[in-house]
Design a protein around this motif. Structure first.
Motif, short mmCIF file in Angstrom:
data_model
loop_
_atom_site.label_atom_id
_atom_site.label_comp_id
_atom_site.label_asym_id
_atom_site.label_seq_id
_atom_site.Cartn_x
_atom_site.Cartn_y
_atom_site.Cartn_z
N GLU A 136 -52.74 -42.95 -17.99
CA GLU A 136 -53.62 -42.56 -16.89
C GLU A 136 -52.90 -42.57 -15.54
O GLU A 136 -53.32 -41.88 -14.60
N GLU A 137 -51.82 -43.31 -15.43
CA GLU A 137 -51.07 -43.37 -14.18
C GLU A 137 -50.27 -42.10 -13.92
O GLU A 137 -49.80 -41.89 -12.80
N PHE A 138 -50.13 -41.26 -14.91
CA PHE A 138 -49.34 -40.04 -14.77
C PHE A 138 -50.19 -38.81 -14.45
O PHE A 138 -49.69 -37.69 -14.46
N VAL A 139 -51.46 -39.02 -14.17
CA VAL A 139 -52.33 -37.93 -13.74
C VAL A 139 -52.59 -38.18 -12.26
O VAL A 139 -53.57 -38.80 -11.87
N ASP A 140 -51.68 -37.68 -11.44
CA ASP A 140 -51.76 -37.93 -10.00
C ASP A 140 -52.73 -36.97 -9.32
O ASP A 140 -53.35 -36.11 -9.95
N TYR A 141 -52.86 -37.13 -8.02
CA TYR A 141 -53.81 -36.33 -7.23
C TYR A 141 -53.56 -34.83 -7.41
O TYR A 141 -54.50 -34.06 -7.63
N LYS A 142 -52.32 -34.41 -7.32
CA LYS A 142 -52.00 -32.99 -7.44
C LYS A 142 -52.39 -32.45 -8.81
O LYS A 142 -52.97 -31.38 -8.93
N LYS A 143 -52.09 -33.21 -9.87
CA LYS A 143 -52.43 -32.80 -11.23
C LYS A 143 -53.95 -32.71 -11.40
O LYS A 143 -54.47 -31.76 -11.98
N ARG A 144 -54.67 -33.69 -10.86
CA ARG A 144 -56.13 -33.67 -10.93
C ARG A 144 -56.69 -32.43 -10.24
O ARG A 144 -57.60 -31.78 -10.77
N GLN A 145 -56.14 -32.08 -9.08
CA GLN A 145 -56.62 -30.91 -8.35
C GLN A 145 -56.37 -29.63 -9.14
O GLN A 145 -57.21 -28.72 -9.14
N LYS A 195 -51.95 -37.37 -22.54
CA LYS A 195 -50.64 -37.90 -22.15
C LYS A 195 -50.06 -38.69 -23.31
O LYS A 195 -50.73 -39.56 -23.87
#
Length: 118
Positions: free
Chosen positions: A65-74, A54
């Motif tokens: 690190e705040e811009f890697v949300d749940y959907k992105k992690r999945q 990022k």
């Protein structure tokens, strides 16, 4: 290509070089599986490391690190699962985030979050 894409590619290259300087070995970049993309795939100390990069010019809108949300992690996990199957990897893995920060004077700094999620 849009300017933000150019900055993203530059940040990925800077992160790759910085990680290589720390002993990481580069395997792949921009690995795509369906709608998911992994910025960098590297090995380090017998670990397969999936790296989300990022870029930020400041922290006014938040940290990398705040811009890697749940959907992105999945999405990253799904692509990683496919890559692991593709190369028949049977050892440990890790998901990292590398924040690349450039200040107004052009100086670059890195913030590395090892084992950031899973």
């Amino acid at each position: 290509m849009a300017e933000h894409n150019d900055r993203g590619r530059e940040a990925e290259q800077l992160a790759r070089e910085w990680l290589e300087g720390k002993g990481y070995v580069f395997l792949a970049e921009n690995y795509r599986y369906k709608h998911a993309e992994i910025d960098l795939i590297m090995t380090h100390r017998e670990l397969l490391v999936f790296v989300e990069v990022k870029f930020r010019t400041g922290t006014g809108y938040g940290y990398a690190e705040e811009f890697v949300d749940y959907k992105k992690r999945q999405l990253i996990i799904r692509a990683a699962d496919h890559y692991i199957y593709e190369i028949d990897w049977h050892r440990d893995i890790r998901f990292d985030i590398v924040g690349v920060y450039r200040d107004p004077h052009g100086r670059v700094a890195f913030k590395h979050f090892e084992d950031a999620f899973y």
